[in-house]
Scaffold this motif. Structure first.
Motif, short mmCIF file in Angstrom:
data_model
loop_
_atom_site.label_atom_id
_atom_site.label_comp_id
_atom_site.label_asym_id
_atom_site.label_seq_id
_atom_site.Cartn_x
_atom_site.Cartn_y
_atom_site.Cartn_z
N GLN A 119 2.46 4.65 -1.37
CA GLN A 119 1.19 4.08 -0.76
C GLN A 119 1.51 2.86 0.06
O GLN A 119 0.84 2.80 1.07
CB GLN A 119 0.46 3.43 -2.23
CG GLN A 119 -0.02 4.34 -3.04
CD GLN A 119 -0.79 4.01 -4.14
OE1 GLN A 119 -1.86 3.35 -3.93
NE2 GLN A 119 -0.27 4.07 -5.33
N THR A 120 2.33 2.05 -0.28
CA THR A 120 2.99 0.96 0.57
C THR A 120 3.27 1.31 1.91
O THR A 120 2.96 0.72 2.93
CB THR A 120 3.96 0.28 -0.07
OG1 THR A 120 3.76 -0.38 -1.41
CG2 THR A 120 4.42 -1.13 0.79
N PHE A 121 4.20 2.32 2.10
CA PHE A 121 4.53 2.90 3.23
C PHE A 121 3.89 4.19 3.92
O PHE A 121 4.43 4.74 4.66
CB PHE A 121 6.08 3.20 3.18
CG PHE A 121 6.74 1.75 2.83
CD1 PHE A 121 7.09 0.73 3.54
CD2 PHE A 121 7.25 1.75 1.58
CE1 PHE A 121 7.57 -0.46 3.16
CE2 PHE A 121 8.03 0.56 1.17
CZ PHE A 121 8.17 -0.59 1.96
N SER A 122 2.77 4.25 3.82
CA SER A 122 1.97 5.58 4.05
C SER A 122 1.57 5.35 5.54
O SER A 122 1.02 6.24 6.06
CB SER A 122 0.66 5.74 3.22
OG SER A 122 -0.16 4.45 3.03
N THR A 132 0.38 9.96 -2.56
CA THR A 132 0.93 8.97 -3.36
C THR A 132 0.28 8.34 -4.37
O THR A 132 0.89 7.90 -5.34
CB THR A 132 1.80 8.10 -2.48
OG1 THR A 132 0.61 7.58 -1.59
CG2 THR A 132 2.77 8.72 -1.57
N ARG A 133 -1.02 8.33 -4.00
CA ARG A 133 -1.73 7.81 -5.25
C ARG A 133 -2.09 8.87 -6.40
O ARG A 133 -2.20 8.51 -7.67
CB ARG A 133 -3.36 7.22 -4.86
CG ARG A 133 -3.36 6.05 -4.21
CD ARG A 133 -4.81 5.73 -3.63
NE ARG A 133 -5.69 5.53 -4.93
CZ ARG A 133 -5.35 4.41 -5.93
NH1 ARG A 133 -4.44 3.48 -5.62
NH2 ARG A 133 -6.16 4.23 -6.84
N GLN A 197 -0.40 -4.28 2.25
CA GLN A 197 0.88 -3.72 1.57
C GLN A 197 1.71 -4.62 0.73
O GLN A 197 2.13 -3.95 -0.26
CB GLN A 197 1.74 -3.69 3.00
CG GLN A 197 1.47 -2.61 4.04
CD GLN A 197 2.75 -2.62 4.99
OE1 GLN A 197 3.07 -3.52 5.68
NE2 GLN A 197 2.96 -1.30 5.34
N LEU A 198 1.60 -5.92 0.87
CA LEU A 198 2.28 -6.74 -0.10
C LEU A 198 1.74 -6.77 -1.71
O LEU A 198 2.59 -6.50 -2.54
CB LEU A 198 2.26 -8.23 0.57
CG LEU A 198 3.21 -9.19 -0.32
CD1 LEU A 198 4.58 -8.77 -0.23
CD2 LEU A 198 3.14 -10.54 0.43
N PRO A 199 0.49 -6.88 -1.71
CA PRO A 199 -0.13 -6.70 -3.06
C PRO A 199 0.09 -5.16 -3.76
O PRO A 199 0.22 -5.12 -5.00
CB PRO A 199 -1.46 -7.07 -3.04
CG PRO A 199 -1.96 -6.91 -1.67
CD PRO A 199 -0.47 -7.25 -0.84
N THR A 200 0.12 -4.16 -2.83
CA THR A 200 0.45 -2.87 -3.13
C THR A 200 1.85 -2.96 -3.60
O THR A 200 2.17 -2.11 -4.80
CB THR A 200 0.24 -1.78 -2.12
OG1 THR A 200 -1.30 -2.09 -1.66
CG2 THR A 200 0.58 -0.57 -2.61
N ALA A 201 2.77 -3.37 -2.70
CA ALA A 201 4.25 -3.19 -3.18
C ALA A 201 4.38 -4.18 -4.51
O ALA A 201 5.28 -3.62 -5.24
CB ALA A 201 5.02 -3.81 -2.20
#
Length: 557
Positions: A119-122, A132-133, A197-201
Motif C-alpha cells: 500500500q505504501t509504495f502503490s 495490497t489491501r 505514505q508515512l502513516p501507512t508505512a
C-alpha cells in the motif's frame, strides 16, 4: 437466589492460587500476542483519514471524480481489506491445527507486513492499492482469531478473562494510533505524498514488534499435547506458571488440559465437517443457537458503528468541524473514547448487569444518538458552515451532535462490540463449537465488508442524514430481536442453557434470566470449591447430558 458476584469470585480465585503463576513471562507473552490487535484498529483509523486527504486523492487520480464516483471509489478503498480478512480468518483456523499457533501467527504477520508495504509504495495505482489491501486484510483477519486462542490457552483460569481482554483493548488502541499518527504527520507534511505514505508505512512498526516478540513465545501446552509432545507440553506449562513439574497446581492444570483434550477428541471422533454441519442444522436446538448468533453478527455490524469509525473524519466534517487537522484531532479523541470505554465497561459493567442488559442498554443509546445526529443533518441540509456558525441554535445543535457521536462510541463498547463474541463461546455444545464460531467469524467480516462498502454510497444517496436513520432502524429491529430472543448466558449451568433453546426465539424472553436452580451448579462451585458432593453432582450432570445427546441421536436416526 442472588447471582454470584464475578468480581468477588475472581478475587478469591486469585488469592487461593500460588503467587508464582502471576509472573512477568506470562505477562510478556500476553502483551506480544495482544499487541497484534493493533493491526485491525490501525487500519481502520489510518484509511479513514487517508481517503479525505487532498494529497492522497490527487495521487490516485480521484480528486476530480464526481461525488457519486468518489463515494464509490472511497467505499472500495476502505472496505476491500475486510474482504481479505474473511479468507484470512478461515485460512488461519485450518492452518493453526496443522502448523500450530505460533508458526501460523508468524506466517500471517509476514503477509500483513507485505500488504502494508504494498500500500505504501502503490505509487498512485488504484489496482495495486486494492490488491495490497486485500493482502493486508488476510493478515488482519488472522490477528482477530489467533491471539484470543493463544492467550486463552496460556492463561491461568482466575485471570483468563482479564488477560484475553488486553487483545480487545489493543484493537481500539490501534484506532488511536491510526488517527493520531495521521494528525501528527499532517502537521509537518501536509499536501505531500509523505502525508499518506508515512502513516501507512508506520503500520509495519507494531507488526515488527509483535513478530519479533513471537519468536520468544513458545507454542501452547494444549497444542503440544495434541501433537503427542507430552513432556514438552508439561515443561512449557511449568515455564508459564513459574512452578516445578511436581507442584500440585501444575499437575492439576495439566491433567485438566489432558482430560479436556481427550474429551474433545472423543466427542468429534469419526465426524467429518459435513457431519458437524448437518448436526448444526438438523438438530432444532442447535439450529436455533446458530440463528441467534448469526442474527447478532449481522445486526451488530449493520448497526453502523464500525462504518462510522471508518468514515469518522468525513462525518465530523458534516457536523461542522472544518479543516483536515481539526477532523483528525476530533476522530483521534473519538478513538480514545472507544478505547477507554471498552476497557472500563468490559471490566466493571458486563459482569455486574449481564450480557443481555448490557447489550440492550448499548442499543438504546445507539438509537438515541443516531436519531439525534440524523435529525441534525436533516435540519441543516443545504446550509453552509458560515450559515450554521451565524446561528446560535444551529451551533449548539452542532456541538450536541458531535457529543452524540462520542456517546454512540460508548454505546457500541457496552453492546454490540463484545457481546456476540462472549455469547458465541457460551451457547454452542463442544462438538460443534469450533466449526460454528469459525463460520460466524467469517460472517462477521463479510457483514463488516458490506457495511463499510455501502457507507459512502449510502451517505451520498440519502443526503447524509438518511444513513443515520437507516442505522437507527436497524438498531430498533435489533432491540426488539434482542428483547425477545437473547438469553442471559452468564453463570448458567449446561442443563439450563439447553432448555433455553427448546423454545422458539420469540418465547426466550420469558425464561431469559436464570433462576436460582439454573445458577445452582455455578454457585456451589463458588461456595464449595473442593466439595466432594459437587464433584458427584458434576458427574451426574455430565451423565444426564450424555443420555440426552444419545436420545437426540436416536430420535434423528
Amino acid at each position: 437466589m442472588t447471582r454470584p458476584n464475578m468480581i468477588k469470585a475472581t478475587k478469591k480465585a486469585i488469592k487461593d492460587s500460588p503467587k508464582e503463576i502471576f509472573n512477568w513471562y506470562l505477562l510478556f507473552c500476553t502483551c506480544v500476542w495482544s499487541f497484534s490487535g493493533v493491526a485491525k484498529g490501525f487500519d481502520e483509523g489510518n484509511i479513514a483519514s487517508l481517503v479525505i486527504m487532498d494529497s492522497f486523492r490527487s495521487r490516485f487520480g480521484i480528486a476530480k471524480q464526481s461525488e457519486a464516483d468518489y463515494a464509490n471509489t472511497k467505499g472500495w478503498i476502505v472496505a476491500i481489506a475486510t474482504a481479505g480478512a474473511v479468507f484470512g480468518c478461515l485460512g488461519c483456523v485450518w492452518l493453526t491445527q496443522r502448523l500450530g499457533r505460533t508458526y501460523t501467527f508468524q506466517l500471517f504477520t509476514i503477509i500483513y507486513i507485505a500488504g502494508v508495504l504494498g500500500q505504501t509504495f502503490s505509487d498512485g495505482n488504484l489496482g495495486a492499492l486494492y490488491a495490497t489491501r486485500v493482502i493486508a486484510g488476510l493478515g488482519i483477519g488472522a490477528t482477530t482469531v489467533l491471539p484470543s486462542v493463544y492467550i486463552a490457552e496460556i492463561s491461568p483460569q482466575p485471570i483468563r478473562g482479564l488477560l484475553t481482554l488486553q487483545y480487545t483493548c489493543c484493537q481500539q488502541l490501534g484506532v488511536v494510533f491510526g488517527f493520531f499518527f495521521n494528525y501528527g504527520v499532517t502537521q509537518y507534511h501536509a499536501n505531500t505524498d509523505l502525508q499518506w505514505q508515512l502513516p501507512t508505512a508506520l503500520q509495519v512498526l507494531p507488526a515488527v514488534i509483535w513478530g519479533i516478540g513471537s519468536f520468544f513465545t513458545p507454542e501452547t501446552p494444549r497444542f503440544l499435547l495434541s501433537k503427542g509432545k507430552r513432556s514438552q507440553a508439561l515443561a512449557t506449562l511449568c515455564r508459564f506458571r513459574n512452578l516445578p513439574e511436581d507442584h500440585p497446581y501444575v499437575q492439576a492444570e495439566f491433567q485438566g488440559i489432558e482430560n479436556q483434550l481427550n474429551a474433545e477428541i472423543e466427542v468429534v471422533a469419526g465426524a467429518s465437517t459435513l457431519d458437524l454441519v448437518k448436526e448444526t442444522f438438523a438438530d432444532l436446538s442447535n439450529r436455533r443457537r446458530f440463528m441467534l448468533m448469526f442474527s447478532c453478527h449481522v445486526l451488530g455490524q449493520w448497526s453502523g458503528a464500525n462504518a462510522i469509525t471508518q468514515y469518522s473524519p468525513t462525518i465530523f466534517g458534516y457536523l461542522g468541524i472544518v479543516g483536515t487537522e481539526s477532523r483528525f484531532l476530533a476522530t483521534g479523541l473519538y478513538a480514545v473514547v472507544k478505547f477507554v470505554s471498552v476497557l472500563l465497561f468490559s471490566i466493571f459493567v458486563i459482569d455486574f448487569i449481564g450480557r443481555r442488559r448490557s447489550l440492550m442498554t448499548g442499543i438504546v443509546l445507539q438509537i438515541v444518538t443516531l436519531a439525534f445526529v440524523g435529525a441534525y443533518l436533516r435540519a441543516t441540509t443545504g446550509m453552509s458552515v458560515a450559515v450554521i456558525e451565524a446561528s446560535a441554535s444551529a451551533m449548539a445543535a452542532s456541538r450536541a451532535a458531535i457529543v452524540a457521536i462520542y456517546i454512540h462510541a460508548l454505546a457500541w463498547s457496552i453492546g454490540w462490540f463484545s457481546i456476540p463474541y462472549l455469547v458465541s463461546a457460551e451457547v454452542f455444545p463442544m462438538r460443534i463449537r469450533s466449526l460454528n464460531v469459525s463460520v460466524l467469524m467469517a460472517v462477521h467480516w463479510a457483514m463488516y465488508f458490506g457495511c463499510s462498502r455501502a457507507m459512502p454510497s449510502l451517505l451520498a444517496a440519502t443526503n447524509r442524514f438518511g444513513a443515520f436513520f437507516f442505522f437507527m432502524g436497524i438498531c430498533v429491529i435489533s432491540l426488539v430481536y434482542v428483547f425477545f430472543a437473547m438469553p442471559e448466558t452468564s453463570g448458567r449451568s449446561l442443563e439450563s442453557m439447553d432448555k433455553l433453546f427448546d423454545h422458539p426465539w420469540y418465547k426466550v424472553h420469558k425464561i431469559a434470566y436464570p433462576t436460582a436452580e439454573d445458577l445452582k451448579p455455578a454457585a456451589r462451585r463458588e461456595l464449595e470449591p473442593e466439595s466432594k458432593n459437587l464433584e458427584e453432582a458434576g458427574m451426574a450432570d455430565h451423565a444426564e447430558r450424555t443420555i440426552s445427546n444419545q436420545e437426540k441421536d436416536s430420535h434423528r436416526a
